[in-house]
Write an enzyme that holds these catalytic residues in place. Structure first.
Site, PDB file in Angstrom:
ATOM      1  N   LEU A 182       0.868  -1.168   0.000  1.00 38.52           N
ATOM      2  CA  LEU A 182       0.000   0.000   0.000  1.00 38.52           C
ATOM      3  C   LEU A 182       0.899   1.209   0.000  1.00 38.52           C
ATOM      4  CD1 LEU A 182      -3.269   0.801   1.665  1.00 38.52           C
ATOM      5  CD2 LEU A 182      -1.393   2.367   2.138  1.00 38.52           C
TER       6      LEU A 182
ATOM      7  N   HIS B 100       7.171   0.277  12.396  1.00 42.69           N
ATOM      8  CA  HIS B 100       7.784   1.564  12.102  1.00 42.69           C
ATOM      9  C   HIS B 100       6.778   2.663  12.479  1.00 42.69           C
ATOM     10  CE1 HIS B 100       9.414   4.862   9.726  1.00 42.69           C
ATOM     11  NE2 HIS B 100      10.559   4.171   9.721  1.00 42.69           N
TER      12      HIS B 100
END
Lengths: 335, 349
Positions: free
Chosen positions: B124, B228
Site C-alpha cells: 500500500l 515503524h
C-alpha cells in the site's frame, strides 16, 4: 617424600584447607564438608570395588614428612557418571550465496553429549607452595600410572576440562552471555550447584538449540576455548603428555576440553613393569614409580637404574612408601 | 477519488510511486523492469489467465479530476507459492529446574514457513500530496469489498506484514543484531534485493537454527513485533477491522505479521448489497465527517471500482447515487452495489 594415594576420610580437613588456599576453581570438589565427604566415600567405593561402570576416584598428594595433604586429583572412569555429560561443540556452518558473491563461515556452538562415557581427568588442585616442584607432575601423571594398574576400567579416550576465563570476582563473560540467560544464576552459584547438586538441573536448564557465536558479545566470543591463566601450567603439562585441544568446550565458562588417547600418552606409553628388589640404589634417573595395587595404590618420584633384567632395584625408602616387598611388581615411567 | 484495477498504461505512474516509497516497502521495487513484471502479473490476474494461487490483484487510487494515479494497494491470493515465504515465529522455551528453584521463560525465534498459502494484504502506498480527505482509508479498506465479493479466490486467512522499526537513517536494530551477521550487507540492500524478488538469497543466508532472543542486543529485543512509526496508523486500521498479531515477525526487521479470517473482517462481515437509485438531491460525501462515509463497490471483477459516498445516501434497500458517482462506479440505475461504513461504528463517538 611426596606420595600420591587414594583419599580417605582422614584427609577431609586437609582437603578443605587446600580448597581454601587454591585460587583455581575445582568444580568437582565442593567446599562443603558433607558433600566432600560424599565424594571421598564414592572414591572409596571405586578403589575397593574394582567393579565396572561409573566410578569416581579421588587421589591426594601427601607430604609424608609433615603428614599434610598438598594436592588433589581425580578420575571419573566414565564422564557423566551415568548421566549425560554436557559440552558445547564448536562447529561451523557456511552461509553462502553464489549469486550475491557472499560466503561466510559462521561458528556455531552445538550442545553435545558425545564425550559421555570417556574417562575424565578432574579435580586437579595443588597447594601454591608446591606448584613449582616435581609434585605438580607427580599429582597429574599418577592418574595415568593408576590406569596402567587396571586399564580395563577406563576408556581409551581421555578428556580434561580446563577452566575458562573469569575474574577474581567470579565474573565470567562467556557465562553471562550464554548460561546466565537460562539459568538465572551468577557464575559462582551455578558452579557451586554443579558440584553439589545432581546433574539433572543441567539437562533441565541448558539451552538445547545451537548458539550462533557472532551473536555473542565480542568478549564472550573471544573467550571460547581459552583457558584461565591459572591453568597455563597444567595445560603445558597435558600438551607434553600428548593431549590436544578438542572441538569441545565447557558449557559454563567456555574453557577448552583437552583430549588424549590413553595408550599414546607420554606416561602410559613409556611405562615398564618389573619385579622389585628393595635395596640401596646409587645414581640413576628420575621416574614416576607406583605399586600395582588397585585399592591401595601409591605413586612417588624416585631414581632407578634400569637394566635389561626382569628385576629392578628399588630404593628402600620408596619400597616402604609403596608397600613393596621383594618380588612385588612395580610400574615406572620416566619423569 | 476512486479505486480500480491497474491498467497497462499505469506503468510510468507506478514507477514514480515506487521511487517515492523508500526503504521498507519491500513489495514495491524501485526498478522499472520488475515493476513491469508485477504489472503483467496483475493484468493476467484480472483476466484470470494465470493460476489462482499466482494471482496478484493490484489496485490504483485514481483522481478522477486529473486521472492521476495517487496510490496503489494490492491483494496477494496465496503467499509462498513461487518463492519460499519466511517468518520468525516468536515462540518460547522454558528452562526450569525444581531442584534449584529456577523457572525461566525465554523468547525464541523459530524460522518458519507457516504462513505459506495464506492470502496477503500486500503493498500500500499513497503519494504524499494525497494523504488527506480519507484517501488512505479508501485505498486500504476498498480491498475488503473485493474480498467480500470474491472469497473463493482467496485463502480462509489473510495476513498483513507490517513494516518493522527502523530509525531515521533507515537503520534497523534487529537487522544489525541478527541479519547483518549472516548477510554481510546493509538492511536497505537486503530490503532492495527482496523487493526485486530475489528471494533465493534469503534461504541461502538465513540462520536456520532457532534464535534465543536474550542473545540479541537490548535494542533489537525491544523492536521485535514493533512497527515503524509511519506504519502505526496502518496497524491501527487493520486492528479496527479485526486483524491481530499472529505471533510471526519479519525475518529482516522483526515487524509484526497480523492476520484475520476473511469472513470475520469487520468490513466483509458488515457489508451488504443495495440497489442503485439515481438522484441528484442526495447528500454529497463530506470528507471531514469521518463517520458519515460509506464505501461502495460495483461488485465487478475485472472492472472493480470503489468510491466513497455519504451515509445519508443510503435508503433501506437503495443507495442513491448522483449520475457522476454512478459513472465513476460504472453502474446504472437498478444495478447492485456492495456497501459498508468506511469505519467501524463502535469507534463512532
Amino acid at each position: 617424600m611426596l606420595v600420591v594415594r587414594p583419599s580417605t576420610f582422614v584427609d577431609l580437613a586437609g582437603i578443605e584447607r587446600l580448597l581454601d588456599e587454591t585460587d583455581a576453581r575445582v568444580t568437582t570438589l565442593p567446599k562443603d564438608r558433607d558433600k566432600l565427604s560424599e565424594k571421598i566415600s564414592e572414591s572409596d567405593d571405586a578403589f575397593r570395588s574394582g567393579a565396572e561402570g561409573p566410578s569416581s576416584f579421588l587421589f591426594v598428594l601427601e607430604d609424608t614428612d609433615s603428614n599434610t595433604v598438598v594436592g588433589t586429583s581425580g578420575i571419573d572412569a566414565s564422564a557423566g557418571n551415568g548421566y549425560p555429560f554436557f559440552n558445547y561443540r564448536l562447529d561451523e556452518v557456511v552461509h553462502a550465496s553464489h549469486h550475491l558473491n557472499i560466503s561466510s563461515k559462521v561458528p556455531v556452538l552445538f550442545l553435545s553429549h558425545e564425550l559421555t562415557g570417556r574417562t575424565l581427568l578432574r579435580s586437579f588442585s595443588i597447594d601454591p607452595q608446591w606448584r613449582d616442584t616435581d609434585g605438580f607432575e607427580l599429582l597429574s601423571r599418577a592418574r595415568l600410572m593408576y590406569m596402567a594398574a587396571d586399564p580395563d576400567r577406563f576408556n581409551q579416550e581421555l578428556i580434561v576440562e580446563i577452566q575458562g576465563i573469569f575474574d577474581d570476582k567470579g565474573v565470567c563473560p562467556f557465562w553471562d552471555a550464554v548460561g546466565r540467560k537460562f539459568f538465572d544464576l551468577d557464575f559462582l552459584t551455578a558452579d557451586y550447584y554443579c558440584s553439589v547438586k545432581t546433574k539433572t538441573f543441567m539437562s533441565e536448564l541448558i539451552p538445547q538449540h545451537p548458539v550462533y557465536v557472532p551473536l555473542l558479545p565480542a568478549e564472550a566470543a573471544g573467550n571460547i576455548a581459552r583457558n584461565h591463566e591459572a591453568a597455563n601450567r597444567i595445560c603445558q603439562l597435558l600438551y607434553r603428555e600428548g593431549f590436544h585441544k578438542s572441538k569441545f568446550i565447557d558449557p559454563f565458562d567456555g574453557g577448552p576440553v583437552l583430549k588424549g588417547q590413553l595408550n599414546y600418552t607420554h606416561t602410559y606409553s613409556n611405562i615398564r613393569f618389573k619385579k622389585a628388589k628393595p635395596s640401596e640404589v646409587i645414581g640413576g634417573m628420575k621416574y614416576l614409580i607406583s605399586n600395582q595395587s588397585t585399592s591401595d595404590f601409591r605413586c612417588v618420584i624416585g631414581t632407578l637404574v634400569d637394566g635389561i633384567g626382569d628385576t629392578i632395584r628399588l630404593p628402600l625408602d620408596i619400597s616402604q612408601a609403596l608397600n613393596i616387598r621383594e618380588g612385588d611388581q612395580i610400574a615406572y615411567s620416566p619423569l | 477519488m476512486y479505486i480500480r484495477p491497474v491498467q497497462r498504461h499505469d506503468l510510468d505512474a507506478l514507477t514514480i510511486l515506487a521511487k517515492n516509497s523508500g526503504v521498507g516497502v519491500t513489495s514495491l521495487p524501485d526498478n522499472k523492469q520488475k515493476m513491469q513484471a508485477k504489472l503483467e502479473q496483475a493484468l493476467m490476474s484480472f483476466e484470470q489467465s494465470n493460476a489462482k494461487e499466482d494471482r496478484l490483484y493490484l489496485f490504483a487510487l485514481v483522481d478522477e479530476d486529473t486521472n492521476d494515479v495517487a496510490g496503489i494497494c494490492a491483494l496477494e491470493a496465496s503467499i509462498g507459492h513461487e518463492d519460499v515465504w519466511y517468518n520468525f515465529h516468536v515462540g518460547k522455551s522454558v528452562h526450569a529446574s525444581r531442584d534449584i528453584g529456577v523457572h525461566k521463560v525465554t523468547q525464541t525465534l523459530y524460522l518458519s514457513n507457516d504462513l505459506t498459502g495464506s492470502s496477503e494484504i500486500a503493498t500500500l502506498f499513497l503519494m504524499p500530496d494525497y494523504r488527506k480527505d480519507q484517501n488512505g482509508q479508501l485505498l486500504s479498506r476498498s480491498r475488503y469489498l473485493f474480498l467480500a465479493e470474491f472469497p473463493e479466490l482467496f485463502d480462509e486467512y489473510i495476513i498483513a506484514e507490517m513494516r518493522g522499526y527502523s530509525d531515521e537513517e533507515g537503520r534497523s536494530p534487529f537487522w544489525d543484531s541478527l541479519g547483518r551477521h549472516f548477510f554481510q550487507m546493509e538492511f536497505s540492500d537486503a530490503d532492495y534485493l527482496t523487493g526485486l524478488g530475489n528471494k533465493a538469497f534469503i534461504a541461502e543466508l538465513m540462520p536456520k537454527f532457532p534464535i534465543y532472543v536474550p542473545m540479541l542486543s537490548d535494542e533489537a529485543q525491544s523492536v521485535i513485533g514493533r512497527v515503524h512509526p509511519h506504519t502505526e496508523p496502518a496497524l491501527a486500521m487493520l486492528k479496527s477491522e479485526g486483524f491481530d498479531f499472529n505471533g510471526y515477525v519479519d525475518i529482516f526487521d522483526a515487524g509484526p505479521s497480523v492476520s484475520a479470517k476473511i469472513k470475520d473482517i469487520r468490513a466483509v462481515k458488515e457489508s451488504h448489497i443495495q440497489r442503485v437509485g439515481l438522484s441528484e438531491r442526495g447528500p454529497l460525501p463530506d470528507l471531514n465527517d469521518k463517520h458519515g462515509l460509506l464505501l461502495v463497490s460495483n461488485r465487478k471483477f475485472d472492472d472493480f471500482r470503489v468510491t466513497l459516498v455519504s451515509r445519508g445516501a443510503a435508503g433501506d434497500d437503495t443507495l442513491w447515487l448522483t449520475q457522476k458517482q454512478a459513472s465513476t462506479l460504472n453502474v446504472t440505475e437498478g444495478d447492485t452495489v456492495r456497501v459498508v461504513s468506511l469505519r467501524p461504528t463502535e469507534n463512532a463517538s
